[in-house]
Design an enzyme around this catalytic site. Sequence first.
Site, short mmCIF file in Angstrom:
data_model
loop_
_atom_site.label_atom_id
_atom_site.label_comp_id
_atom_site.label_asym_id
_atom_site.label_seq_id
_atom_site.Cartn_x
_atom_site.Cartn_y
_atom_site.Cartn_z
N ASP A 175 0.82 -1.20 0.00
CA ASP A 175 0.00 0.00 0.00
C ASP A 175 0.86 1.26 0.00
OD1 ASP A 175 -1.32 -2.27 1.53
OD2 ASP A 175 -3.03 -0.98 1.12
N LYS A 176 0.34 2.30 -0.62
CA LYS A 176 1.03 3.60 -0.59
C LYS A 176 0.78 4.28 0.76
CE LYS A 176 1.12 8.21 -2.66
NZ LYS A 176 0.87 8.91 -1.39
#
Length: 758
Positions: A377-378
């Site tokens: 995930d960012k």
Amino acid sequence: MSTLLEDEPSAKRARLSETNEDGSDSTEWRERKEDEKEQSFGGNLAGDVLGLKAEKGAGEGCCPGSWDTKINAESPFKENDDCERGHAFGTEGVSGKVEVSEKVEERVLKEHKVKEIIQKEKKEEEIIDEESIREDLKEGIQDEILHGEVDNEEQQEGDEVGIADEQSGVQSGQQSEDRFAEAMRHGLMEPDVEITEYVGTEAGFSGILKERYSDFMVNEIDQEGNVVHLTDTAIPLSSKDPEVMANEEIDTNDLLNEEERQSLSSFLMHKGMEKEVVLKAPEDKAVRAAKHLAVHREFERLDTRTEQRNGRRVILAFIRQRGRDASRCAMRWEKGRPKYCRFAVYKENIDTNGVVSLFAKLLRMRHAAFSYVGTKDKRAVTVQHMAVCRVTAERMVALNRALPNARVGNFQYVPRPLRLGDLQGNHFTIVLRNISGSKEQVDKAMCSLRDVGFINYYGMQRFGTTAIPTYMIGRAILRDQWDEAVDLVLKSRPGAERTHTIRCREVWTRTKDSRAALKELPDQRGVEAQLLLGLIHHGKPGPAAFSSISRNTRLMYVHSYQSLLWNRAASLRRHKFGLHAVPGDLIQRGGTVVVLGKDDEEETSINDVVLPLPGYEVKYPTNCVGDAYRTWLAEDGLQPAQLRHRVRDYALAGTYRSLIVRPTDVTWKITPYDDPNIPLMPTDVDIMEGRSIEPFPAEGALRALHLAFSLPPASYATMAVREVLKMDTSIRNQSQLNSKLPSCRSYSTMATPTRMLQ
């Protein structure tokens, strides 16, 4: 009338006439014009004038005595450019015009564009030391690579040791947060991607997911079942020299005598006078290794190695290589050392592709040189393993002083890169802030998650964050509708974006002119710029032009379409048949997928049921769910056989995915707190550097749910959280929820930097 040429002696210039008496071009003048045209294609400055028309009279040129210059509409050069670029010949009173044919001008434009593309694509593998890394960052490399998604000005306000105060980050990043929040007003919600059903029937409660990105932590689980953490950034001593080993029992302070220290100090002060300093090497191998270590500790700019000189062993001390020389030195890989350097990557609020691009840029390497198992995930704090071929731990650890939101460590040399299947899953540690549910509600929801599981939907990240979802692009690709696919990537859309991206989209939507749209993009590494360059090079939309986009991104589009159909099938399956296996379901037994018959219905668990991602090699359920797959494909103008696309990259064989996933290692607790701006759990860097979070109050105005669990690869933790809360987990819905909760006024959908790393 004579004409002025700056590189000619004045006497010769006076003899060079532009025209004969009858008004025709003189032979000498024609030869000069041909020479100037030839030089232009070699990249000389004289070629710049081929995009200009020089008019009679001095006019209002950019310098005294210049011609008044006007620029053709297609000229790549700007009006009033530097004198050396804007004027090649002419002075006051010269009559006539320099006419350039459209064919020559078009050739000039093409030559300049080709040269520009070649220069951009040219790669060079050279070592980057600390000084050059810092210089690169000053030139804005980080901002280019991260595409402005992180407010770098706010990141640079961190203190000298690399940790910034989060409160100031919230304030300084407010404008970026507002812009992102505006974009999310037009983003997707769960029903838009067919996420509609739940496993449990208990009542849900509200809570805010990812109020701060440090509220969402992801750690890989490696092949041996170990959770990957960043615990140290030390360099393995054996990576410098086979004899440089840690030996804590030997006191290194007494291994260098005063004469040797003076020699080394003088060597550094008068660098360049001598190539190296020869030191006496102890006979004992352990003591010799400790002496190497003593030099490295006292003289950080020096490297050492052991050699045989005149029949005896000596230690050579020399200045650490830099720049191009170091690049050549790096190619001499230590004998017997495994080929790959594996390391843990800790990152905050940047996706995996972004941090790898940053590594590749700073090390002057290709993106493909780095191997990793999956993208994380960012908007999270994540730790995962990566490996890189023939890059030492010294080179990698030097990046830690330059990376603002990532850190590398736990180095190990291994014989092969990372591959698919090299991890068992991911461990998640999540904080849901400002929950509304009672303890009984929370316990009931968490027990259901632990004992039954959740629908294994593809999460919102799979489909993009803009008003145009990625599955629409994938569907156009599979239908060979390349004009539509290109337009979906480039056209204007609602929601806030970076200013130059908006201008690029507006130009494309209005004109469909690739060159004009590309001029609006200062950074030509993004998807839009890559596609526009492909269109310029190939001339029209098609597989060749589209292939200018990175392969991972192109595959993401078609896989997104597969994911949409899988989500739709999972919702239909849950709605029609509940949580029991029924005849016609596909069941995975070992490595084989079979159709469930009536006789086996009672003995089969819902956890054994799988659904196919559409493809040309998979089976489909023989009940109504299988029929629905074919109906949905037909509605989109596709048949299962068409998924064997003529372009190999887009050929979808298909695979299977479990309908229900049950997490392991599930734990949870409720924590009271008062300040919505404080972190509620420590990161790996906090633990490694001995920082602790503030103690929680016995009673607080707000409550947070801490939950932790492990999932297999490709399962989405946000879908597990959705099952607990029984609410939409899209950023759009979370933004709307935040606006109704004044106690969470500090919530931002953008990055709120909790740690700044250097």
